[in-house]
Design an enzyme around this catalytic site. Structure first.
Site, short mmCIF file in Angstrom:
data_model
loop_
_atom_site.label_atom_id
_atom_site.label_comp_id
_atom_site.label_asym_id
_atom_site.label_seq_id
_atom_site.Cartn_x
_atom_site.Cartn_y
_atom_site.Cartn_z
N ASP A 282 0.81 -1.31 -0.16
CA ASP A 282 0.11 0.02 0.07
C ASP A 282 0.94 1.17 -0.04
OD1 ASP A 282 -1.64 2.12 0.38
OD2 ASP A 282 -2.42 1.42 2.40
N GLU B 67 29.54 12.90 5.57
CA GLU B 67 29.98 12.66 6.91
C GLU B 67 28.91 12.62 8.11
OE1 GLU B 67 32.44 16.19 7.87
OE2 GLU B 67 33.47 15.95 6.28
N GLU C 103 27.57 12.70 11.29
CA GLU C 103 27.56 13.22 12.97
C GLU C 103 26.39 12.91 13.58
OE1 GLU C 103 30.21 17.26 12.23
OE2 GLU C 103 28.13 17.49 12.41
N GLU D 58 33.32 14.29 18.35
CA GLU D 58 32.99 15.72 17.82
C GLU D 58 32.92 16.63 18.82
OE1 GLU D 58 32.80 17.74 15.74
OE2 GLU D 58 33.41 16.89 13.85
N GLU E 242 31.25 11.52 15.36
CA GLU E 242 31.63 11.37 13.90
C GLU E 242 31.94 10.24 13.11
OE1 GLU E 242 33.60 13.75 10.20
OE2 GLU E 242 32.46 15.05 11.69
N HIS F 159 27.79 16.99 6.49
CA HIS F 159 28.64 17.61 5.29
C HIS F 159 28.74 16.62 3.97
CE1 HIS F 159 30.57 19.48 9.12
NE2 HIS F 159 29.32 20.12 8.89
N ARG G 34 34.91 26.82 7.64
CA ARG G 34 34.06 26.07 8.27
C ARG G 34 32.69 26.84 8.57
NH1 ARG G 34 38.20 23.07 8.88
NH2 ARG G 34 38.06 20.73 8.77
N GLU H 94 32.61 20.89 -0.22
CA GLU H 94 31.86 20.15 0.64
C GLU H 94 30.59 21.14 0.88
OE1 GLU H 94 32.60 19.21 4.70
OE2 GLU H 94 33.73 20.94 4.99
N ARG I 95 28.05 22.34 3.55
CA ARG I 95 28.10 22.20 4.92
C ARG I 95 26.93 22.20 5.62
NH1 ARG I 95 32.65 21.59 7.58
NH2 ARG I 95 31.90 23.00 9.37
#
Length: 477
Positions: free
Chosen positions: A53, A133, A135, A215, A223, A272, A343, A362, A364
């Protein structure tokens, strides 16, 4: 794992597999599953599929909800968490039709397939290689309730600094300060062996691991970073990775969450996503003479990501909690820009990725509350739109900003466009800007409409609930 039906049967006989489990992705990004005895798995299973379904998955209306899923035996893995020996594999969803069934265009895995096919059809590249990545937090206890007369949640982690004064149980004093967990070593890092077991399980399930570490967040934030792969393959592996992480934590009396911001005043969980394009096995993002050794195609791809970032976030950051993470001061981006080794920017170009085949960047802002098939496909579509329309991120005013964006003066910050501050704001952007997703028939417009409608209900349900902070601020007025 397998290419042919006979290989599945031989494996089942060798490992004495008694059940075969099929996993499908629902609209919001959760796995659903259905199981059959291994003896019922026949060639017809792969030809005609198994009915279900579709309306309960968030896609089809009730009056047209009969669908079938057909297993993809290449995704098969041995389920480490079932007492009964079980082989698990992902399924693709098909519409029932005569003479032949055909793929359901709203199914996330179908969309990921179409995105990869669309990339090839443009002639720009034939592979998008990505690396997410992961986390997440590992807690010892979580409780929550949401009632008309009472709303609360409670979280505990043995290693958290708030337990430094605990006297009811043995307390050896090794706690992690707030926002002080990055690469912390044992004995503070009490989750080290758990992460190692997670990584070994990843490897057993064909998810190669780069490394793992604690982390920034003191109360159990960790991570695991994995090796890169093709778009749909990595969406499959993201779903499997979350399944493995949650289940191994659960089996050891702990609980794992990918919730972006479970704790106030602590670092949040992002996902990321590193990305680059290849054509005939050759990287197209490298130019030794370009900014940060990036080619024009790479910069245009960045331009597309940043131009469409507000709309993208409705798919890459699709929870109300996502926007509690995207605030200044926590290494989470808040500004729509790019830079090298920065970052605080939405797009970070790793300085350590120097070789042509490693040159990448990347995204982020994304987090793991997303449906990875939809999020990864949307990132590709935004980037391809940037290349096709030669969207220059420098001319658009997106940078590069090789400075700490949190330290800019208010006047300087005003020049940098900001990410959406709420899920509703991101959904507004997606309503206005989604043509890039429709190119090549990759995203059906109806799916975008369903997504916006579903997510607005979520956002509004959260906004309607009184918050404890409101009692602190306003109860006595």
């Amino acid at each position: 794992m397998f290419k042919h039906y006979e290989e599945v049967i031989n494996f089942c006989q060798e490992k004495q597999v008694q059940m075969i489990d099929f996993k499908m992705i629902d609209l919001l990004g959760r796995w659903r599953h259905l199981t059959i005895p291994a003896s019922r798995f026949t060639p017809d299973t792969l030809k005609y599929g198994i009915g279900f379904d579709g309306s309960n998955y968030g896609y089809a209306p009730i009056e047209k909800s009969d669908m079938v899923f057909i297993p993809d035996i290449t995704t098969a893995v041995f389920d480490s968490f079932s007492e009964v020996p079980t082989l698990s594999m992902i399924g693709d969803v098909f519409i029932i039709a005569e003479p032949d069934n055909y793929p359901f265009d709203q199914y996330p895995r179908t969309i990921a397939n179409k995105a990869e096919e669309y990339l090839t059809s443009t002639g720009i590249a034939d592979e998008m290689i990505i690396g997410p990545e992961y986390e997440f937090h590992v807690f010892d206890n979580v409780s929550y309730e949401c009632k008309p007369q009472q709303t609360n949640f409670s979280i505990d982690a043995e290693q958290a600094i708030w337990n430094s004064g605990e006297t009811e149980y043995e307390n050896l004093g090794y706690k992690i300060p707030r926002k002080g967990g990055y690469h912390i070593a044992p004995p503070q890092d009490i989750l080290y062996d758990l992460r190692s077991r997670m990584c070994l399980l990843f490897e057993e399930n064909n998810i190669p691991v780069k490394y793992h570490h604690h982390e920034v967040g003191g109360p159990g934030q960790v991570e695991i970073e994995v090796e890169l792969g093709r778009l749909r393959e990595m969406a499959d592996k993201t779903m499997l990775a979350k399944y493995l992480i949650k289940n191994i934590a659960f089996s050891e009396g702990k609980t794992a969450t990918f919730m972006p911001k479970p704790l106030y005043q602590e670092a949040g969980n992002g996902m990321h996503v590193h990305m680059h394009l290849f054509k005939n096995k050759q990287p197209i993002f490298y130019d030794k003479n370009g900014y940060a050794n990036l080619s024009k195609e790479a910069l245009y791809f960045i331009g597309g990501l940043l131009k469409h970032a507000p709309a993208l976030l409705a798919l890459t950051n699709p929870s109300t909690n996502s926007y509690k993470r995207l605030v200044p001061g926590y290494e989470a981006p808040v500004s729509i820009c790019f830079a090298t080794s920065n970052r605080s920017a939405v797009i970070r170009i790793p300085a350590y990725a120097k070789a042509p085949e490693h040159k990448r960047f990347e995204f982020r802002s994304s987090d793991a509350t997303c449906n990875p098939y939809l999020a990864f496909a949307a990132m590709l579509m935004a980037g391809v739109d940037g290349i096709k329309n030669k969207i220059d991120p420098m001319k658009e005013g997106f940078g590069p900003y090789d400075v700490n964006l949190y330290n800019l003066t208010p006047e300087e910050q005003a020049k940098v466009k900001a990410l959406p501050k709420s899920l509703n704001e991101a959904l507004d952007a997606l309503e206005k800007d989604h043509e890039f997703l429709l190119a090549g028939g990759v995203f059906p417009k109806r799916l975008i409409e369903i997504w916006i409608e579903t997510k607005r209900k979520e956002a509004n349900s959260v906004e309607e609930i009184p918050h404890p902070k409101e009692f602190e601020l306003y109860y006595d007025l």
